[in-house]
Design a protein around this motif. Structure first.
Motif, short mmCIF file in Angstrom:
data_model
loop_
_atom_site.label_atom_id
_atom_site.label_comp_id
_atom_site.label_asym_id
_atom_site.label_seq_id
_atom_site.Cartn_x
_atom_site.Cartn_y
_atom_site.Cartn_z
N GLN A 296 -4.99 4.34 -0.58
CA GLN A 296 -3.78 3.59 -0.23
C GLN A 296 -3.20 4.10 1.08
O GLN A 296 -2.65 3.32 1.86
N MET B 96 -8.02 13.37 -14.32
CA MET B 96 -7.12 12.24 -14.11
C MET B 96 -6.28 12.42 -12.86
O MET B 96 -6.12 11.50 -12.08
N VAL B 97 -5.76 13.64 -12.66
CA VAL B 97 -4.91 13.85 -11.49
C VAL B 97 -5.74 13.70 -10.22
O VAL B 97 -5.30 13.10 -9.24
N LEU C 58 -8.32 11.80 -9.95
CA LEU C 58 -8.56 10.35 -9.82
C LEU C 58 -7.38 9.67 -9.12
O LEU C 58 -7.56 8.89 -8.18
N PHE C 59 -6.13 10.02 -9.57
CA PHE C 59 -4.96 9.42 -8.93
C PHE C 59 -4.90 9.82 -7.46
O PHE C 59 -4.56 9.02 -6.60
N PHE C 60 -5.28 11.08 -7.17
CA PHE C 60 -5.26 11.53 -5.78
C PHE C 60 -6.23 10.71 -4.94
O PHE C 60 -5.90 10.26 -3.85
N LEU D 153 -12.62 13.46 -9.60
CA LEU D 153 -12.87 12.04 -9.41
C LEU D 153 -12.24 11.59 -8.10
O LEU D 153 -11.70 10.50 -8.00
N ILE E 143 -7.32 7.65 -5.43
CA ILE E 143 -6.84 6.30 -5.18
C ILE E 143 -5.67 6.33 -4.20
O ILE E 143 -5.55 5.46 -3.33
N GLY E 144 -4.82 7.38 -4.32
CA GLY E 144 -3.70 7.50 -3.40
C GLY E 144 -4.18 7.63 -1.95
O GLY E 144 -3.60 7.03 -1.04
N LEU F 282 2.75 15.26 -12.83
CA LEU F 282 1.72 15.77 -13.74
C LEU F 282 1.38 17.22 -13.46
O LEU F 282 0.95 17.95 -14.35
N LEU G 284 1.80 6.92 -6.63
CA LEU G 284 0.75 7.86 -7.07
C LEU G 284 1.13 9.30 -6.74
O LEU G 284 0.90 10.21 -7.54
N ALA H 183 0.83 -1.20 0.00
CA ALA H 183 0.00 0.00 0.00
C ALA H 183 0.87 1.25 0.00
O ALA H 183 0.59 2.21 -0.73
N ILE I 57 1.40 12.30 -9.37
CA ILE I 57 0.61 13.54 -9.27
C ILE I 57 1.53 14.75 -9.35
O ILE I 57 1.27 15.70 -10.09
N ALA J 33 0.96 4.20 -2.75
CA ALA J 33 0.68 5.59 -2.39
C ALA J 33 1.82 6.50 -2.84
O ALA J 33 1.59 7.58 -3.40
#
Lengths: 286, 331
Positions: free
Chosen positions: B136, B125-126, B128-130, B69, B132-133, A273, A266, A259, A270, A263
């Motif tokens: 986690q 998208m960013v 969305l990643f946030f 998202l 899911i992060g 990006l 990601l 996990a 982020i 994390a």
């Protein structure tokens, strides 16, 4: 030594499978402008079809892999014609359709097979010994199939007439239509190809790891990461991002928990990006 | 001038009718526990109220043209902060729920500023990643969140076993939140947000600070969704990460889109339909998700504006039908 080799093999497998799924996802996105959230569910269902054919009905496993790919490819044609084409370029309504597809596929698997974790038998059982180290033959075969499929796909897109038509449609739909390219035919082909690639990945991954009705979500996330990180419309970007993320996924959990590594990965994506929204090789500016 | 006054009075009458409808719905809802004796149905209504807060706050963010998202993740932040504070540190839920909401708001502001650089797909998208992060991260703090097995034993909000007091509490909370969000949408801020949605270039050219307003509405939305997360945690008294993951976020979006994203009532109607109808057909057990999928497909193919657009659609269809009939007679 053993650990290093296993990690390298795992990284190769994960990268090739991620790229297989993400390539189809990216094809759909660049040609039809669709974020196919159901791609993960399609990947999951293909594994279950292969399981049903090979384990329950006792077919040869390679034949069931082939049949599964054909069935899912046909399903892709159906999806394109009845679910995606009416909502061409409308992101919100495609998302609704995709969610409906996810629900239908997951519920069908739950009702017919059950929620228990299943496992496909190995396509190639056995272990290869090389000096002191050993690798399961299954994993090598998976990598070889994945790698050769990817090479075939790339040469298809770059070299053949159909592939070039695909590129043309993805770059400029109207311009391509003026040249006499049928956008609908190209998008149907892309959808079938995308689903077929996801099906290959689903069957192969189902043999290495376990099948569960919820394995699609993880793959969907990876496909999104690859496509966004690599840059929309760039095939080389997908390969680069795929190798990067596959390697990270194979190595990071060795040092920290699963996990935590997810994390951190990601978080890094982020932050990257935020400074470069178009990804590594994207052509559009954010 | 005459015409103007006429229009004004028409508008006023429309406004009054709307107000009467709202008051009637609230009155019916507040009389409902007297008629329904089944605790299960009351439970479903309470869950619907909590979800309505989340969906309406999500729609408030989308007014500004952002499609986050990560909304489920913010609900999770609110829920887990409230639950952890009261479960492990013995706080009263009456303090921990607002604190959870403020935490969600704070994190919303923190990510809002950097995310305001992004637009359209990249923002989706960013975020969305946030989202899911964040899920986690819940797994990383396994000791407190117990994400793998589900956090249980969260203290209740009210010292009662009956569901009726909860019903009234959450009905009141929902009405308050809806009033606040309605006020936000129809005041100057809401107009500004709409301007940003339509063209951020024009908006910034007339002196609107785009980033500030986008962060503002994100903070407001996150606050309310955190509140609903905390309420959910203390009402159900168990928490599982599956209530907040990507699929849950997409479901929140489904409620908004099915109801109709262009109207304030849209998410309310969508949530009520998609939560209550599958529950009423619970007898079919594992086939229930098919019903939700069928509702989604029917709405997406037949009603492009969601259920809110249905009366207009029917009106247009009726006019067309009548016109065709008249033409048929003429020829």
């Amino acid at each position: 030594m053993q650990l290093t080799l296993i990690t390298v093999v795992n990284a190769l497998i994960l990268s090739s499978m991620y790229i297989l799924v993400a390539l189809g996802f990216a094809l759909l996105f660049s040609i039809m402008g669709i974020l196919n959230f159901a791609h993960g569910a399609i990947y999951m269902v293909s594994g279950y079809i292969c399981y049903q054919l090979a384990v329950e009905w006792g077919l040869n496993q390679w034949i069931s892999l082939l049949l599964s790919v054909i069935i899912i490819g046909g399903f892709g044609l159906f999806l394109e014609k009845y679910c995606f084409r009416p909502f061409f370029g409308n992101l919100k309504r495609t998302i609704i359709v995709c969610i409906a597809i996810i629900i239908i596929l997951e519920t069908t698997v739950n009702v017919t097979v059950g929620t228990l974790v299943r496992s496909l038998p190995a396509f190639v059982p056995g272990i290869l010994m090389a000096g002191f180290v050993s690798v399961s033959a299954e994993k090598l075969v998976t990598f070889i199939i994945g790698g050769s499929l990817l090479a075939a796909m790339v040469s298809f897109i770059k070299k053949t007439k159909l592939g070039q038509q695909m590129q043309a449609v993805s770059q400029n739909t109207e311009g391509a239509a003026l040249q006499g390219i049928s956008a609908h035919r190209i998008s149907a082909l892309a959808c079938a190809l995308a689903c077929g690639l996801a099906a290959v990945a689903g069957c192969l991954m189902g043999a290495i790891f376990n099948l569960s009705p919820f394995m699609g979500g993880h793959m969907l996330l990876k496909a999104l990461e690859l496509v966004i990180l690599g840059g929309i419309g760039s095939i080389g970007g997908i390969f680069f991002a795929g190798v990067l993320i596959g390697t990270l996924d194979a190595t990071l959990p060795l040092f920290i928990g699963g996990a935590a590594s997810e994390a951190i990965g990601l978080g890094v994506i982020i932050i990257f990006l935020l400074f470069r929204p178009q990804g590594f090789f994207g052509r559009e500016a954010g | 001038m005459d015409l103007f006054e006429k229009q004004l009075s028409q508008k006023g009458r429309k406004y009054l009718t709307k107000l009467c409808v709202y008051a009637g719905v609230i009155a019916i809802l507040s009389l409902l526990p007297l008629m329904i004796k089944s605790p299960y149905l009351i439970h479903i209504f309470i869950l619907t109220f909590i979800t309505i807060i989340a969906t309406v706050s999500l729609r408030a963010i989308t007014i500004s043209g952002q499609f986050p998202l990560a909304h489920g993740a913010f609900m999770g932040i609110g829920g887990y902060v409230a639950a952890i504070l009261s479960r492990w540190f013995g706080w009263s839920p009456w303090f921990s729920i607002p604190l959870g909401a403020f935490t969600a708001m704070g994190i919303g502001i923190l990510i809002g500023y950097p995310f305001a650089r992004l637009r359209a797909m990249y923002y989706d998208m960013v975020s969305l990643f946030f989202g899911i992060g964040v899920i986690q991260v819940f797994f990383v703090f396994q000791r407190w969140t117990n994400a793998y097995h589900g956090l249980t034993g969260i203290p209740p909000l009210l010292p009662v076993t009956s569901k009726v007091p909860y019903y009234y509490l959450f009905l009141g909370l929902t009405v308050l939140c809806l009033l606040a969000l309605c006020r936000l949408e129809f005041c100057r801020i809401g107009v500004t947000l709409r301007a940003i949605e339509q063209s951020h270039l024009v908006a910034s050219s007339v002196g609107i600070n785009e980033a500030k307003y986008r962060v503002l509405v994100l903070a407001v939305g996150c606050f309310f969704v955190g509140l609903s997360g905390g309420a959910y945690a203390h009402y159900t008294r168990t928490l599982s990460y599956t209530s907040f993951d990507l699929l849950a976020t997409l479901w929140l979006f489904m409620y908004v889109l099915i109801g109709g994203i262009g109207s304030f009532n849209g998410p309310i109607i969508g949530t009520a339909l998609l939560v209550i109808v599958p529950e009423l057909l619970r007898g079919m057990k594992q086939f229930v998700p098919y019903i939700s999928a069928a509702i989604l497909l029917v709405v997406v193919f037949v009603m492009p504006d969601g259920i809110v657009g249905l009366p207009q659609l029917m009106k247009a269809g009726f006019l067309r039908w009548r016109k065709r009939g008249r033409n048929g007679q003429a020829s």
